[in-house]
Design a protein around this motif. Structure first.
Motif, PDB file in Angstrom:
ATOM      1  N   ASP A 197      46.109  53.328  37.272  1.00 17.07           N
ATOM      2  CA  ASP A 197      46.649  52.692  36.634  1.00 17.07           C
ATOM      3  C   ASP A 197      46.983  54.205  36.686  1.00 17.07           C
ATOM      4  O   ASP A 197      46.950  56.132  37.268  1.00 17.07           O
ATOM      5  N   SER A 198      48.774  54.495  36.885  1.00 13.33           N
ATOM      6  CA  SER A 198      49.569  55.679  37.055  1.00 13.33           C
ATOM      7  C   SER A 198      49.009  56.447  36.000  1.00 13.33           C
ATOM      8  O   SER A 198      49.645  57.899  35.920  1.00 13.33           O
ATOM      9  N   LEU A 199      49.426  56.083  34.422  1.00 10.67           N
ATOM     10  CA  LEU A 199      48.626  56.838  33.330  1.00 10.67           C
ATOM     11  C   LEU A 199      50.415  57.176  32.706  1.00 10.67           C
ATOM     12  O   LEU A 199      50.767  58.738  32.468  1.00 10.67           O
ATOM     13  N   THR A 200      51.174  56.593  33.439  1.00  6.01           N
ATOM     14  CA  THR A 200      52.813  57.478  32.716  1.00  6.01           C
ATOM     15  C   THR A 200      53.693  55.736  32.986  1.00  6.01           C
ATOM     16  O   THR A 200      53.050  54.407  33.513  1.00  6.01           O
ATOM     17  N   THR A 201      54.740  56.468  33.542  1.00  4.21           N
ATOM     18  CA  THR A 201      56.410  54.936  33.505  1.00  4.21           C
ATOM     19  C   THR A 201      56.530  55.475  34.021  1.00  4.21           C
ATOM     20  O   THR A 201      57.047  56.691  34.450  1.00  4.21           O
ATOM     21  N   GLY A 202      58.091  54.243  33.947  1.00  4.69           N
ATOM     22  CA  GLY A 202      59.884  55.157  35.001  1.00  4.69           C
ATOM     23  C   GLY A 202      59.777  55.995  36.313  1.00  4.69           C
ATOM     24  O   GLY A 202      58.908  56.048  36.916  1.00  4.69           O
ATOM     25  N   PRO A 203      60.350  57.975  36.447  1.00  5.56           N
ATOM     26  CA  PRO A 203      60.428  58.261  37.045  1.00  5.56           C
ATOM     27  C   PRO A 203      58.981  58.447  37.500  1.00  5.56           C
ATOM     28  O   PRO A 203      59.161  58.878  38.498  1.00  5.56           O
ATOM     29  N   GLU A 204      58.333  58.916  36.821  1.00  5.64           N
ATOM     30  CA  GLU A 204      57.605  59.428  37.200  1.00  5.64           C
ATOM     31  C   GLU A 204      56.242  58.246  38.876  1.00  5.64           C
ATOM     32  O   GLU A 204      55.502  58.908  39.633  1.00  5.64           O
ATOM     33  N   MET A 205      56.087  57.432  37.776  1.00  3.42           N
ATOM     34  CA  MET A 205      55.866  56.107  38.534  1.00  3.42           C
ATOM     35  C   MET A 205      56.401  56.167  40.268  1.00  3.42           C
ATOM     36  O   MET A 205      55.656  55.835  41.015  1.00  3.42           O
ATOM     37  N   VAL A 233      53.746  46.695  45.269  1.00  2.92           N
ATOM     38  CA  VAL A 233      53.856  45.946  43.874  1.00  2.92           C
ATOM     39  C   VAL A 233      53.418  46.738  43.016  1.00  2.92           C
ATOM     40  O   VAL A 233      52.206  47.085  42.178  1.00  2.92           O
ATOM     41  N   ILE A 234      54.738  46.831  41.965  1.00  2.30           N
ATOM     42  CA  ILE A 234      54.702  47.397  40.791  1.00  2.30           C
ATOM     43  C   ILE A 234      54.567  47.046  38.880  1.00  2.30           C
ATOM     44  O   ILE A 234      55.638  45.888  39.680  1.00  2.30           O
ATOM     45  N   ASP A 235      54.802  47.153  38.779  1.00  2.00           N
ATOM     46  CA  ASP A 235      55.753  46.434  37.123  1.00  2.00           C
ATOM     47  C   ASP A 235      57.517  47.057  36.435  1.00  2.00           C
ATOM     48  O   ASP A 235      57.406  47.930  37.599  1.00  2.00           O
ATOM     49  N   SER A 236      57.871  46.062  36.121  1.00  2.00           N
ATOM     50  CA  SER A 236      59.013  46.683  35.904  1.00  2.00           C
ATOM     51  C   SER A 236      59.198  47.704  34.660  1.00  2.00           C
ATOM     52  O   SER A 236      60.515  48.644  34.899  1.00  2.00           O
ATOM     53  N   SER A 237      58.088  47.909  34.756  1.00  2.00           N
ATOM     54  CA  SER A 237      58.493  49.525  34.134  1.00  2.00           C
ATOM     55  C   SER A 237      59.108  50.718  35.330  1.00  2.00           C
ATOM     56  O   SER A 237      59.476  52.285  34.398  1.00  2.00           O
ATOM     57  N   CYS A 238      59.176  50.955  36.275  1.00  2.00           N
ATOM     58  CA  CYS A 238      59.181  51.801  36.808  1.00  2.00           C
ATOM     59  C   CYS A 238      60.922  51.806  37.665  1.00  2.00           C
ATOM     60  O   CYS A 238      61.015  52.696  38.197  1.00  2.00           O
ATOM     61  N   ASP A 239      61.284  50.485  36.750  1.00  2.00           N
ATOM     62  CA  ASP A 239      62.893  50.833  37.298  1.00  2.00           C
ATOM     63  C   ASP A 239      63.466  50.762  38.444  1.00  2.00           C
ATOM     64  O   ASP A 239      64.516  50.945  38.841  1.00  2.00           O
ATOM     65  N   THR A 240      62.679  49.954  39.206  1.00  2.00           N
ATOM     66  CA  THR A 240      62.708  49.659  40.699  1.00  2.00           C
ATOM     67  C   THR A 240      62.064  48.625  41.340  1.00  2.00           C
ATOM     68  O   THR A 240      61.412  47.630  41.374  1.00  2.00           O
ATOM     69  N   ASN A 241      63.509  47.559  41.745  1.00  2.00           N
ATOM     70  CA  ASN A 241      63.505  46.161  41.741  1.00  2.00           C
ATOM     71  C   ASN A 241      63.592  45.680  43.656  1.00  2.00           C
ATOM     72  O   ASN A 241      63.226  45.119  44.056  1.00  2.00           O
ATOM     73  N   SER A 242      63.525  46.796  44.171  1.00  2.00           N
ATOM     74  CA  SER A 242      63.938  46.991  45.816  1.00  2.00           C
ATOM     75  C   SER A 242      63.879  47.724  46.446  1.00  2.00           C
ATOM     76  O   SER A 242      64.123  49.127  45.888  1.00  2.00           O
ATOM     77  N   TYR A 243      63.377  48.461  47.207  1.00  2.00           N
ATOM     78  CA  TYR A 243      63.444  49.480  48.494  1.00  2.00           C
ATOM     79  C   TYR A 243      63.353  49.458  50.029  1.00  2.00           C
ATOM     80  O   TYR A 243      62.557  48.921  50.140  1.00  2.00           O
ATOM     81  N   GLU A 244      64.075  50.299  50.679  1.00  2.00           N
ATOM     82  CA  GLU A 244      64.746  50.049  51.562  1.00  2.00           C
ATOM     83  C   GLU A 244      63.597  49.797  52.922  1.00  2.00           C
ATOM     84  O   GLU A 244      62.631  50.921  52.918  1.00  2.00           O
ATOM     85  N   GLY A 245      63.478  48.916  53.718  1.00  2.00           N
ATOM     86  CA  GLY A 245      62.742  48.809  54.857  1.00  2.00           C
ATOM     87  C   GLY A 245      61.057  48.490  54.780  1.00  2.00           C
ATOM     88  O   GLY A 245      60.223  48.878  55.330  1.00  2.00           O
ATOM     89  N   VAL A 246      60.977  48.311  53.175  1.00  2.00           N
ATOM     90  CA  VAL A 246      59.287  47.801  52.512  1.00  2.00           C
ATOM     91  C   VAL A 246      59.463  45.750  51.895  1.00  2.00           C
ATOM     92  O   VAL A 246      60.457  46.203  51.446  1.00  2.00           O
ATOM     93  N   ASN A 247      58.147  46.076  51.955  1.00  2.00           N
ATOM     94  CA  ASN A 247      58.236  44.509  50.724  1.00  2.00           C
ATOM     95  C   ASN A 247      57.714  45.134  49.301  1.00  2.00           C
ATOM     96  O   ASN A 247      56.569  46.021  49.111  1.00  2.00           O
ATOM     97  N   LEU A 248      58.757  44.705  48.321  1.00  2.00           N
ATOM     98  CA  LEU A 248      58.707  45.201  47.372  1.00  2.00           C
ATOM     99  C   LEU A 248      58.629  44.510  46.694  1.00  2.00           C
ATOM    100  O   LEU A 248      59.861  43.803  46.875  1.00  2.00           O
ATOM    101  N   GLU A 249      57.928  44.070  45.723  1.00  2.00           N
ATOM    102  CA  GLU A 249      57.722  43.162  44.060  1.00  2.00           C
ATOM    103  C   GLU A 249      57.338  43.659  43.408  1.00  2.00           C
ATOM    104  O   GLU A 249      56.596  44.600  42.952  1.00  2.00           O
TER     105      GLU A 249
END
Length: 275
Positions: free
Chosen positions: A112-120, A5-21
Motif C-alpha cells: 500500500d503506497s499510501l500515495t499515487t502518481g509520481p511518488e509511486m 505490478v502496479i495500478d494505472s494511477s502510477c502513470d507508467t505502462n512500461s519500463y525498459e528491461g523489466v516485466n511490468l504490468e
C-alpha cells in the motif's frame, strides 16, 4: 519470472528491461466508461467530463485484473495507490491470496503506497534498481516501505470538483477553488489522505510556494517526478525552479494518465520527490 505490478494511477505502462504490468482503474458516468489503459484518450475524457452535467465515479482494478497481471510471475512486487482513497489495495490482496493458493511456491508482496502518481513511480524505480543490484525479495519488501517514508507528494490543482463529488474533500473547500485564477496546493499525508495546504493565485505564486514547500519538506536534490494534466508549462517551471536551487536534481516530467488526470483535472500538476 520476476514481475512488477502496479495500478494505472502510477502513470507508467512500461519500463525498459523489466516485466511490468499495470492493472487499470476506470472512470465512469451513467453514460460512459473510460478504462485507464495506454490507448485511452485522456484529452477526450477531460472534454467529456467538462461538458457532462451528472456525477462521475472511479472504480479500482478487479481481482481478476490483478490475477491477469500476476500471471506467469514467480516473484511479484505489487504496489497500489493509497488504500485511503481506493479499494485497489484490498482487491490486490485478494488476488495475491488466490494466486498463492494456485501457485504456492510463488512469492508475492502487495504494498500500500499510501500515495499515487509520481511518488509511486519513485518507489517503482527504486524497487527495480534494487532488484538489478541483486537484493532479495525479502529485502526489497522491507526497503520499499522505508523508502516511501522518505518521499513526498505535492500537487497544485485548479479544481477539486471530482474530489468533492466522490467524497474525497469537503465541498466547501472545493467550491473556493478554480475561481479568479485561484489554485489549491496540497500534499499527501503520512496516512495516505489528501491534505490541502494553501491557496495561490497565478503561476509565479504557485512555482514559488511549491518550491518552498518541497524545500521545507527536506528536499536537497535527488529525484523529482512531475506529471501534468495538459499543463507541461507549469510542470517545467516548477522543475526548473528546483533544479536551479538544488544541484543534482534528477527531473522527469510526463503527462498524467486517466486516474491522475481525473482527480487532478485539466491544468493540475502532481509532484513526487525524495526528501
Amino acid at each position: 519470472m520476476i514481475k512488477f505490478v502496479i495500478d494505472s494511477s502510477c502513470d507508467t505502462n512500461s519500463y525498459e528491461g523489466v516485466n511490468l504490468e499495470a492493472a487499470p482503474l476506470s472512470i465512469y458516468t451513467a453514460e460512459r466508461e473510460f478504462v485507464d489503459t495506454p490507448d485511452m484518450d485522456v484529452h477526450e475524457m477531460l472534454d467529456y467530463l467538462l461538458a457532462y452535467k451528472g456525477r462521475s465515479y472511479t472504480s479500482c482494478p478487479t481481482t481478476e485484473s490483478w490475477l491477469k497481471a500476476f500471471e506467469g510471475g514467480t516473484e511479484i512486487y505489487c504496489m497500489t495507490l493509497t488504500s485511503r482513497l481506493s479499494g485497489a489495495y484490498n482487491s490486490a490482496c485478494a488476488a495475491r491470496d488466490q494466486y498463492l493458493e494456485k501457485y504456492p511456491d510463488a512469492k508475492v508482496v502487495v504494498i500500500d503506497s499510501l500515495t499515487t502518481g509520481p511518488e509511486m513511480r519513485l518507489a517503482l524505480e527504486k524497487m527495480i534498481a534494487w532488484k538489478k543490484e541483486g537484493k532479495s525479495f525479502e529485502e526489497i519488501s522491507v526497503l520499499v516501505k522505508e523508502y516511501l517514508s522518505s518521499t513526498r507528494l505535492f500537487f497544485s490543482f485548479r479544481s477539486l470538483h471530482n474530489f468533492a463529488q466522490n467524497g474525497r474533500v469537503n465541498k466547501v473547500v472545493a467550491s473556493a477553488i478554480g475561481m479568479l485564477n485561484i489554485s489549491i496546493m496540497g500534499t499527501a499525508s503520512a496516512d495516505g489522505d489528501i491534505q490541502p495546504m494553501t491557496k495561490c493565485r497565478g503561476t509565479k505564486c504557485i512555482v514559488n510556494r511549491l518550491t518552498e514547500e518541497i524545500t521545507k519538506a527536506g528536499f536537497t536534490g535527488g529525484k523529482v517526478r512531475i506529471c501534468h494534466i495538459e499543463n507541461e508549462e507549469l510542470a517545467t517551471l516548477v522543475g526548473e525552479s528546483l533544479k536551479e536551487r538544488f544541484q543534482g536534481t534528477d527531473l522527469l516530467i510526463y503527462p498524467a494518465r486517466g486516474l491522475c488526470s481525473y482527480y487532478g483535472e485539466r491544468g493540475g500538476i502532481i509532484i513526487g520527490c525524495e526528501c
